[in-house]
Design an enzyme around this catalytic site. Structure first.
Site, PDB file in Angstrom:
ATOM      1  N   ASN A  30      66.721 -35.863  32.425  1.00 12.51           N
ATOM      2  CA  ASN A  30      66.272 -34.615  33.074  1.00 12.51           C
ATOM      3  C   ASN A  30      66.679 -33.406  32.238  1.00 12.51           C
ATOM      4  O   ASN A  30      66.358 -33.403  31.029  1.00 12.51           O
ATOM      5  CB  ASN A  30      66.580 -34.547  34.574  1.00 12.51           C
ATOM      6  N   ASP A  31      67.327 -32.420  32.803  1.00  7.00           N
ATOM      7  CA  ASP A  31      67.482 -31.111  32.144  1.00  7.00           C
ATOM      8  C   ASP A  31      67.884 -31.146  30.660  1.00  7.00           C
ATOM      9  O   ASP A  31      68.763 -31.909  30.269  1.00  7.00           O
ATOM     10  CB  ASP A  31      68.606 -30.301  32.793  1.00  7.00           C
ATOM     11  N   TRP A  55      67.272 -41.156  38.362  1.00  2.93           N
ATOM     12  CA  TRP A  55      68.492 -40.342  38.229  1.00  2.93           C
ATOM     13  C   TRP A  55      69.705 -41.160  38.662  1.00  2.93           C
ATOM     14  O   TRP A  55      69.643 -41.925  39.628  1.00  2.93           O
ATOM     15  CB  TRP A  55      68.336 -39.079  39.095  1.00  2.93           C
ATOM     16  N   PHE A  87      77.280 -33.065  34.409  1.00  2.03           N
ATOM     17  CA  PHE A  87      76.066 -32.336  34.793  1.00  2.03           C
ATOM     18  C   PHE A  87      75.697 -31.313  33.708  1.00  2.03           C
ATOM     19  O   PHE A  87      76.337 -31.227  32.672  1.00  2.03           O
ATOM     20  CB  PHE A  87      76.285 -31.645  36.146  1.00  2.03           C
ATOM     21  N   SER A  88      74.692 -30.500  34.033  1.00  6.46           N
ATOM     22  CA  SER A  88      74.134 -29.596  33.022  1.00  6.46           C
ATOM     23  C   SER A  88      75.125 -28.544  32.541  1.00  6.46           C
ATOM     24  O   SER A  88      76.057 -28.168  33.256  1.00  6.46           O
ATOM     25  CB  SER A  88      72.892 -28.906  33.570  1.00  6.46           C
ATOM     26  N   ARG A 159      77.460 -24.845  39.551  1.00  9.68           N
ATOM     27  CA  ARG A 159      77.184 -25.666  38.362  1.00  9.68           C
ATOM     28  C   ARG A 159      76.314 -24.981  37.302  1.00  9.68           C
ATOM     29  O   ARG A 159      75.799 -23.916  37.484  1.00  9.68           O
ATOM     30  CB  ARG A 159      76.512 -26.964  38.793  1.00  9.68           C
ATOM     31  N   GLU A 211      69.643 -23.022  40.276  1.00  7.70           N
ATOM     32  CA  GLU A 211      70.214 -23.920  39.267  1.00  7.70           C
ATOM     33  C   GLU A 211      69.932 -23.383  37.863  1.00  7.70           C
ATOM     34  O   GLU A 211      69.038 -22.556  37.661  1.00  7.70           O
ATOM     35  CB  GLU A 211      69.579 -25.320  39.376  1.00  7.70           C
ATOM     36  N   TRP A 302      61.216 -32.171  40.348  1.00  4.39           N
ATOM     37  CA  TRP A 302      62.072 -33.019  41.193  1.00  4.39           C
ATOM     38  C   TRP A 302      61.303 -33.675  42.336  1.00  4.39           C
ATOM     39  O   TRP A 302      61.725 -34.701  42.862  1.00  4.39           O
ATOM     40  CB  TRP A 302      63.250 -32.209  41.767  1.00  4.39           C
TER      41      TRP A 302
HETATM   42  C1  FRU Z   1      68.780 -29.393  37.711  1.00  2.00           C
HETATM   43  C2  FRU Z   1      70.034 -30.141  38.130  1.00  2.00           C
HETATM   44  C3  FRU Z   1      71.256 -29.329  37.777  1.00  2.00           C
HETATM   45  C4  FRU Z   1      72.314 -30.382  37.655  1.00  2.00           C
HETATM   46  C5  FRU Z   1      71.555 -31.537  37.057  1.00  2.00           C
HETATM   47  C6  FRU Z   1      72.028 -32.888  37.487  1.00  2.00           C
HETATM   48  O1  FRU Z   1      67.684 -30.203  37.507  1.00  2.00           O
HETATM   49  O2  FRU Z   1      69.968 -30.419  39.508  1.00  2.00           O
HETATM   50  O3  FRU Z   1      71.564 -28.315  38.698  1.00  2.00           O
HETATM   51  O4  FRU Z   1      73.385 -29.985  36.856  1.00  2.00           O
HETATM   52  O5  FRU Z   1      70.197 -31.361  37.426  1.00  2.00           O
HETATM   53  O6  FRU Z   1      71.406 -33.892  36.747  1.00  2.00           O
END
Ligand code: FRU
Length: 501
Positions: A30-31, A55, A87-88, A159, A211, A302
């Site tokens: 993902n991100d 995920w 996480f990100s 986060r 986010e 998402w």
């Molecule tokens: C955004 C997110 C972030 C988080 C990450 C987790 O897509 O929800 O806020 O850090 O993905 O994978």
């Protein structure tokens, strides 16, 4: 010489595999994270689950590129630890060794990310900010012994730190997603952080959790004496809105501590009108002589990201895009254009000029390649609508439509291919697009499972996934309710970035 691994696994030739967008060799992405330029390499880290195609416990995957287009995937950079999953977050070059992590050396890479676990004896998520440093160009990482460096027990969604060096105040600034706001912190050494301000309570869209923020300065209209700051904020999926997760931006001023929006709080500016551009942020430490602000997002949503119909891997990034600011009649707006480096994957171009369009005069072209860039300039004489259909097979098409009366550009993927994996996938995305001197100007990139449309020289972007079974593209162009003239239509074949060797 052929690569035996490639032949055995069919790697990068699987159905729907993006051919000029980054995707991981296998498993879930993902991100984008930790994007930083250092010693000739663009680093792209990413949220990665190496044990599944949905995920799961997050790691930071890693890829590098010398040109933003061709990527080499490297081993996983950060693994979950006693503080939780990774996480990100972001990465910076600590040029002045403010952190003291690089004894005797000039500086190196520092990653600032969210450690995600749960509070002891509880299921309540706990999110705290941590550091890691690399002394070998991102190949190996050492986590800081004093992690986590920033926490707040009152805020659950806490986060996605994005950090940059602010010259005027000579401090590091962190923008952090804190529920429905962005909180700014400052630091002299990346380790000790101080609260600076909070932004967003009554500003912009609050349809989902905030986010992945970013904050950076840009010249307005290329004028170095007119700078504005752009804040990007992604907002999470909310079942009440058909769009799913998406990204908004704010334009304003920043004094080293506080960001001030220069629009009304109720102005909502979308970064992309398509469904599939999320959690994007910009590269840090691009050299001054280059001077660009380069951005890339996760090309997914998402709402259905865990269900998209790919088998061995899941998730890809958008094309890297250069961001600039321009003045428009409605105010200062963000422009995005694919970075010029993409031109190296251009193959042959066929150009047609002065094509008359009307309801009776539809123009069709058979395209004998699956990967393409299309550039179109069409002048709407008295036409009320322009339709551009990309047929992928006899039964599948993606339709791009411009309606003059409402100034709406739409991308319709209701017939574009496989869509049964989610009720929310099929649909039409639309956005406001003003003609320029009565002209509609489109640049479009078609990859195996995506269409990116940039309208009016980057003034609006529409990024959408599509999953056609067919790859025989035929284009048809029509004008409805009057006449139009195609001043230029060029079709360029693009090559895959995954070498056949
Ligand atoms: C955004 C997110 C972030 C988080 C990450 C987790 O897509 O929800 O806020 O850090 O993905 O994978």
């Amino acid at each position: 010489m052929t690569n035996p691994f490639r032949e055995k696994t069919n790697l990068y030739s699987e159905a729907h595999r993006p051919q000029f967008h980054f995707s991981p060799k296998e498993k879930w992405l993902n991100d984008p994270n930790g994007m930083v330029f250092f010693e000739g390499e663009y680093h792209l880290f990413f949220q990665y689950h190496p044990h599944g195609t949905t995920w799961g416990p997050m790691h930071w995957g890693h890829a590098v590129s010398k040109d933003l287009i061709h990527w080499e995937e490297l081993p996983i950079a950060l693994y979950p630890d006693g503080h939780g999953a990774i996480f990100s977050g972001s990465a910076v070059v600590d040029w002045k060794n403010t952190s003291g992590f690089f004894e005797g050396e000039s500086g190196g890479l520092v990653a600032i990310y969210t450690s995600a676990d749960t509070y002891p004896d509880s299921e309540r998520p706990r999110q705290r900010q941590s550091l890691a440093c690399s002394r070998d160009n991102g190949r190996t990482w050492e986590k800081y012994g004093g992690n986590p460096v920033l926490s707040d027990e009152d805020i659950t969604d806490y986060r996605d730190p994005k950090v940059f060096w602010h010259d005027d105040s000579e401090r590091w600034v962190m923008v952090l997603a804190t529920g429905q706001t962005i909180t700014l912190y400052t630091s002299a050494n990346l380790i000790d952080w101080e609260f600076a301000s909070e932004f967003g309570q009554d500003e912009g869209a609050h349809f989902g959790v905030w986010e992945c923020p970013d904050l950076f300065p840009l010249m307005v209209d290329g004028n170095p004496d007119h700078m504005k700051w752009v804040m990007l904020v992604s907002i999470g999926d909310n079942p009440d809105y058909k769009e799913g997760s998406r990204t908004q931006y704010f334009v304003g001023d920043f004094d080293g501590k506080t960001f001030t929006n220069c629009h009304d709080g109720d102005t909502i500016l979308w970064l992309d009108y398509g469904r599939d551009n999320y959690a994007g942020v910009s590269w840090s430490d691009i050299q001054e002589k280059d001077g660009r602000r380069i951005y890339l997002g996760w090309m997914n949503n998402w709402r259905y990201a865990n269900q998209v119909p790919t088998e061995t891997w899941r998730g890809a990034m958008t094309l890297p895009r250069e961001l600039t600011l321009v003045t428009t009649l409605s105010g200062v707006r963000l422009l995005q254009k694919p970075v010029t480096e993409f031109k190296q994957i251009r193959k042959e171009t066929k150009v047609s000029e002065q094509i008359k369009l009307s309801e009776e005069e539809c123009h069709s072209i058979e395209v004998d390649h699956a990967l393409m860039e299309l550039n179109l300039v069409v002048k709407l004489d008295d036409a009320k609508e322009i339709n551009l259909d990309l047929h992928h097979s006899a039964e599948e098409k993606t339709s791009i439509r411009y309606e003059r009366f409402t100034n709406t550009l739409s991308v319709d993927r209701t017939q574009s291919g496989i869509d049964g994996f989610s009720d929310s996938f099929s649909g039409i995305s639309e956005g406001h697009v003003e003609l320029m001197e009565d002209k509609l100007i489109l640049q479009l990139f078609l990859d195996s499972s995506s269409i990116e449309v940039f309208a009016q020289e980057g003034r609006s972007a529409f990024t959408n996934l599509i999953f056609p079974k067919g790859t025989d593209t035929t284009l048809s162009l029509t004008a409805i309710g009057g006449k139009a003239n195609v001043e230029q239509l060029s079709l360029t074949e693009l090559s895959s970035i995954w070498s056949k060797e």
